[in-house]
Design a protein around this motif. Sequence first.
Motif, PDB file in Angstrom:
ATOM      1  N   THR A 179       8.849   7.230  -5.197  1.00 42.19           N
ATOM      2  CA  THR A 179       8.918   8.413  -3.958  1.00 42.19           C
ATOM      3  C   THR A 179       9.212   6.802  -3.043  1.00 42.19           C
ATOM      4  OG1 THR A 179       7.299   9.905  -3.894  1.00 42.19           O
ATOM      5  CG2 THR A 179       8.759   9.506  -2.130  1.00 42.19           C
ATOM      6  N   ALA A 180       9.238   6.388  -2.685  1.00 42.67           N
ATOM      7  CA  ALA A 180       9.176   5.109  -2.178  1.00 42.67           C
ATOM      8  C   ALA A 180      10.028   4.192  -2.509  1.00 42.67           C
ATOM      9  CB  ALA A 180       7.654   4.061  -2.235  1.00 42.67           C
ATOM     10  N   ARG A 198       7.781  -4.486   5.819  1.00 41.37           N
ATOM     11  CA  ARG A 198       6.107  -3.933   6.612  1.00 41.37           C
ATOM     12  C   ARG A 198       5.727  -2.063   6.640  1.00 41.37           C
ATOM     13  NH1 ARG A 198       4.850  -3.176  11.637  1.00 41.37           N
ATOM     14  NH2 ARG A 198       3.306  -4.509  12.908  1.00 41.37           N
ATOM     15  N   GLY A 199       7.100  -1.643   6.148  1.00 41.72           N
ATOM     16  CA  GLY A 199       6.431  -0.269   5.983  1.00 41.72           C
ATOM     17  C   GLY A 199       5.454   0.039   4.555  1.00 41.72           C
ATOM     18  N   LEU A 200       6.006  -1.271   4.165  1.00 42.21           N
ATOM     19  CA  LEU A 200       5.084  -1.008   2.374  1.00 42.21           C
ATOM     20  C   LEU A 200       4.151  -2.132   1.941  1.00 42.21           C
ATOM     21  CD1 LEU A 200       9.022  -1.825  -0.197  1.00 42.21           C
ATOM     22  CD2 LEU A 200       7.703  -0.163   0.595  1.00 42.21           C
ATOM     23  N   ALA A 201       4.106  -3.258   3.426  1.00 44.38           N
ATOM     24  CA  ALA A 201       2.892  -3.918   2.969  1.00 44.38           C
ATOM     25  C   ALA A 201       1.211  -3.174   3.407  1.00 44.38           C
ATOM     26  CB  ALA A 201       2.950  -4.653   4.385  1.00 44.38           C
ATOM     27  N   ALA A 202       0.137  -3.168   2.733  1.00 49.09           N
ATOM     28  CA  ALA A 202      -0.714  -3.787   2.751  1.00 49.09           C
ATOM     29  C   ALA A 202      -1.363  -3.822   4.667  1.00 49.09           C
ATOM     30  CB  ALA A 202      -1.790  -3.915   2.016  1.00 49.09           C
ATOM     31  N   ARG A 203      -2.591  -3.120   4.352  1.00 46.41           N
ATOM     32  CA  ARG A 203      -3.263  -3.725   6.380  1.00 46.41           C
ATOM     33  C   ARG A 203      -4.174  -4.310   5.873  1.00 46.41           C
ATOM     34  NH1 ARG A 203       0.333   0.150   9.567  1.00 46.41           N
ATOM     35  NH2 ARG A 203       1.646  -0.113   7.876  1.00 46.41           N
ATOM     36  N   ALA A 210      13.048   5.957  -1.335  1.00 44.23           N
ATOM     37  CA  ALA A 210      13.102   5.310   0.135  1.00 44.23           C
ATOM     38  C   ALA A 210      13.905   4.354   0.585  1.00 44.23           C
ATOM     39  CB  ALA A 210      11.502   6.021   0.644  1.00 44.23           C
ATOM     40  N   ILE A 211      13.463   3.585  -0.300  1.00 39.21           N
ATOM     41  CA  ILE A 211      14.423   2.072   0.115  1.00 39.21           C
ATOM     42  C   ILE A 211      15.277   2.136  -0.006  1.00 39.21           C
ATOM     43  CG2 ILE A 211      14.254  -0.463  -0.422  1.00 39.21           C
ATOM     44  CD1 ILE A 211      11.719  -0.349   0.631  1.00 39.21           C
ATOM     45  N   LEU A 225      11.613  -4.691   8.251  1.00 40.49           N
ATOM     46  CA  LEU A 225      10.981  -2.911   8.881  1.00 40.49           C
ATOM     47  C   LEU A 225      10.893  -2.275   7.662  1.00 40.49           C
ATOM     48  CD1 LEU A 225      10.608  -0.832  11.314  1.00 40.49           C
ATOM     49  CD2 LEU A 225      12.902   0.444  10.717  1.00 40.49           C
ATOM     50  N   LEU A 226      12.140  -2.442   6.830  1.00 41.28           N
ATOM     51  CA  LEU A 226      11.293  -1.676   5.350  1.00 41.28           C
ATOM     52  C   LEU A 226       9.827  -2.501   4.576  1.00 41.28           C
ATOM     53  CD1 LEU A 226      14.648  -0.461   3.499  1.00 41.28           C
ATOM     54  CD2 LEU A 226      13.201   0.634   4.857  1.00 41.28           C
ATOM     55  N   ASP A 251       0.834  -1.326   0.206  1.00 42.87           N
ATOM     56  CA  ASP A 251       0.368  -0.010  -0.046  1.00 42.87           C
ATOM     57  C   ASP A 251       1.186   1.463   0.162  1.00 42.87           C
ATOM     58  OD1 ASP A 251      -1.939   1.693   0.054  1.00 42.87           O
ATOM     59  OD2 ASP A 251      -2.372   0.650   2.097  1.00 42.87           O
ATOM     60  N   VAL A 256      17.008  -4.251   8.942  1.00 45.40           N
ATOM     61  CA  VAL A 256      16.662  -3.447   8.446  1.00 45.40           C
ATOM     62  C   VAL A 256      15.126  -3.986   7.601  1.00 45.40           C
ATOM     63  CG1 VAL A 256      16.909  -1.808   6.624  1.00 45.40           C
ATOM     64  CG2 VAL A 256      18.339  -1.517   8.659  1.00 45.40           C
TER      65      VAL A 256
END
Lengths: 195, 195
Positions: free
Chosen positions: B151-152, B190-195, B155-156, B187-188, B145, B184
């Motif tokens: 941009t993502a 998980r930061g991208l994952a849809a919920r 950031a990665i 964390l990353l 998500d 790392v």
Amino acid sequence: MNEAVVLTSERILEVTEDVLRRYGLAKATVVDVARALDVSHGSVYRHFPSKASLREAVARRWLERVSAPLAQIAAEPGPAPAKLERWLRELFGAKQRRVCEDPEMFATYLTLAREACSVVKAHKQVLIAQVEGMIAEGVAQGAFDVADPKTAAAAIFDATRSFHHPAHAEEWADCACQGRVDAVLTLLLRGLAAR
Amino acid sequence: MNEAVVLTSERILEVTEDVLRRYGLAKATVVDVARALDVSHGSVYRHFPSKASLREAVARRWLERVSAPLAQIAAEPGPAPAKLERWLRELFGAKQRRVCEDPEMFATYLTLAREACSVVKAHKQVLIAQVEGMIAEGVAQGAFDVADPKTAAAAIFDATRSFHHPAHAEEWADCACQGRVDAVLTLLLRGLAAR
């Protein structure tokens, strides 16, 4: 010689910073520091038994000026995610201000820090412990879902190196940097967040 | 002089790498390259009109050896999160193998790359575009998500610099590095994952 005034380690370190600023790292000597303090160099050596220990103490003092305001933020009450973000932005800001406002002294301190490996390592541990504390708070608040706050804190530190590690300092003046900071922080805070 | 064999740019670059390995960056000349190819140095200049352009081409070839296997991974079918993780681990692994197996040539290539800013910039753009593609795939699959894959992706790339930027190369042989990579990446992703 004006040895009547009490000579503190703090006073020596202050004057050493002035001397480094004036003469540069390569030329500054303990004798210059003693002269600026109007004391004998023996008086300086009573506080710092070697040039290396004086340089190490200067590096430590410099790093403490970064970590002290961060410790204050870490100790504030309130929601952990916003606090962690504030903390990280203050870390990046402090590093960036140092480079942009006084690049020569930044280079000097950087050299001192490279010599004082153990001081830098301890500083990093202090910062990571502050992040760990905020992550643990976030878990307790139900805002973060993290199995091991210590590992996650180290990961946050690693994942933000572009914005606080001196190897990347030359990019910090670039305006694009702010957008990059925002993008990385969004990703990381989302990575910590409970669902 | 054996000019009967067709002299290709690729052949010149191969031999230039050998010459750099043998003589080192400071001493290697275009004349050495021509001698190793058994051609006149004019023949080399017909392909690379200056020493700078030859050095730039060597840097480009070196970086392409990193990006080509990554392009293959990026083009594979399958779930995007696992693919992105595989891609990042291959990037880190490729960099780490280079440093550990042949530190001298790594240093040489690094110097060439520093001279060839535009080549490095283009290489980074290629890699970030590959990440962007995988993130967009993940969004289409419903696994990620992300508002803006471009941009993502940047950031990665920024958030994993500890493991692929040469400024941090001296840490890569450390066994602790693998655990840091895992933390790392967790964390990353998980930061991208849809919920």
